[in-house]
Design an enzyme around this catalytic site. Structure first.
Site, short mmCIF file in Angstrom:
data_model
loop_
_atom_site.label_atom_id
_atom_site.label_comp_id
_atom_site.label_asym_id
_atom_site.label_seq_id
_atom_site.Cartn_x
_atom_site.Cartn_y
_atom_site.Cartn_z
N SER A 118 0.83 -1.19 0.00
CA SER A 118 0.00 0.00 0.00
C SER A 118 0.88 1.26 0.00
O SER A 118 1.60 1.51 -0.95
CB SER A 118 -0.98 -0.03 1.17
OG SER A 118 -2.00 0.93 1.02
N ASP B 133 -10.24 -4.28 -3.63
CA ASP B 133 -9.38 -3.20 -3.18
C ASP B 133 -9.61 -1.97 -4.04
O ASP B 133 -9.54 -2.05 -5.27
CB ASP B 133 -7.92 -3.65 -3.28
CG ASP B 133 -6.92 -2.66 -2.72
OD1 ASP B 133 -7.34 -1.61 -2.21
OD2 ASP B 133 -5.71 -2.95 -2.80
N HIS C 189 -7.59 -5.77 0.40
CA HIS C 189 -6.46 -4.95 0.82
C HIS C 189 -5.97 -5.39 2.20
O HIS C 189 -6.75 -5.85 3.03
CB HIS C 189 -6.89 -3.48 0.85
CG HIS C 189 -5.77 -2.52 0.98
ND1 HIS C 189 -5.06 -2.07 -0.10
CD2 HIS C 189 -5.23 -1.91 2.07
CE1 HIS C 189 -4.13 -1.23 0.31
NE2 HIS C 189 -4.21 -1.11 1.62
#
Length: 320
Positions: free
Chosen positions: A166, A261, A291
């Site tokens: 991320s 996600d 995610h």
């Protein structure tokens, strides 16, 4: 998700255990209702319930590395059977550059070191809003340069990767680009797990997955709002590496996306852009995961398997 009906979006079906987590997670208030300090504590507590245990085959040492504005806490993960220097990986945790710490990806870092057969340096870079853009970028660059210049002390060879998930994937992409731009020694690999690549991204999974646990579009916008000094900074390639028009000759990349996600499509776009620039790119899509699955190895078997596969990809490239 009500009544146990499988969640299906964009032709994908969410893993049943990940969906159970989503149902439970929906019962808690969104971190967007909290101040960043409180949000950090709340997410740290929640992650402890999801993650697996650290690999016993890895030695872990608390260390300090120089950041761009002062020392940064870090952890060094070294395989117990290391008979000498091994390839290295400088790792940056997830959390939107607002939350997260060295515990956030502790188990995953130990898996990377063990299965990936490398020395992992996980870095506790500065967070917003106390330290806004580009503080995290500056710290990520400083940490990579430190590892590169002190490889022998850290037990690393000169084959040193950067990687993260991320926000950490975003920072890794920027580090790889900046090393090329400045003419410095580039990383051996960039590991980009569901990375943020364009802070102005719209459409696609940004809309279809906007309410999917654990990263909703509202939370992502909350992160960006705390991180950037003003919205115009999203056009800067140090904030949105996908906007760079100069991707040729970058180091090899592993790009990972999760099916459920909001960041999925911008990760796909970056992998495509790298391939179009003829960068050696390995792309994997874990369509049934959400995610932050790198922190769910204790409760979602599919997440653990994915993390093991990613670590094997790292080993394949770093030991080539």
């Amino acid at each position: 998700m009500a009544g146990g009906k499988p969640l299906a979006i964009d032709g994908r079906t969410l893993d049943a255990r990940a969906q159970f987590l989503a149902v439970q997670g929906a019962k808690a208030p969104s971190i967007t209702t909290l101040d960043p300090v409180t949000a950090r504590a709340a997410t740290a507590q929640g992650l402890k319930l999801l993650d697996g245990t650290r690999s016993p085959q890895v030695l872990v040492e608390a260390v300090t590395v120089p950041g761009s504005a002062g020392p940064l806490g870090a952890r060094l993960y070294t395989p117990r059977n290391a008979g000498g220097p091994l390839p290295g990986l400088v790792f940056y945790h997830f959390g939107g550059c607002v939350i997260g710490d060295l515990d956030t990806c502790d188990t995953f870092c130990s898996m990377l070191a063990d299965i990936g057969e490398c020395v992992v340096l996980s870095v506790d870079y500065r967070l917003a809003p106390e330290h806004k853009f580009p503080a995290a970028v500056d710290d990520a660059l400083a940490a990579y340069r430190y590892a590169r210049d002190n490889a022998e002390t850290l037990g690393m060879t000169r084959r040193i990767a950067v990687g993260g998930d991320s926000a950490g994937g975003y920072l890794s992409a920027v580090v790889a680009q900046e090393m090329k731009r400045t003419g410095e020694e580039e990383p051996a690999l960039q590991l980009l797990i569901y990375p943020v690549t364009d802070m102005e991204w719209q459409g696609g999974s940004w809309e279809s997955c906007e309410n999917v646990y654990p990263l909703t579009r509202e939370i992502m916008e909350w992160f960006i709002g705390h991180y950037l000094n003003d919205p115009g900074e999203a056009k800067n390639i140090l904030a949105s590496p996908l906007k760079s028009g100069d991707l040729e000759d970058l180091c090899p990349a592993i790009v990972i996306t999760a099916g459920f996600d909001v960041l999925r499509d911008q990760g796909i776009a970056y992998a495509q852009a790298l391939r179009e620039a003829e960068v050696n790119t390995t792309y994997r899509s874990y369509d049934n995961l959400c995610h932050a699955f790198t922190a769910m190895t204790g409760v979602v078997p599919a997440a653990k398997r994915a993390c093991e596969e990613i670590a094997r990809d790292v080993r394949r490239i770093l030991h080539a």
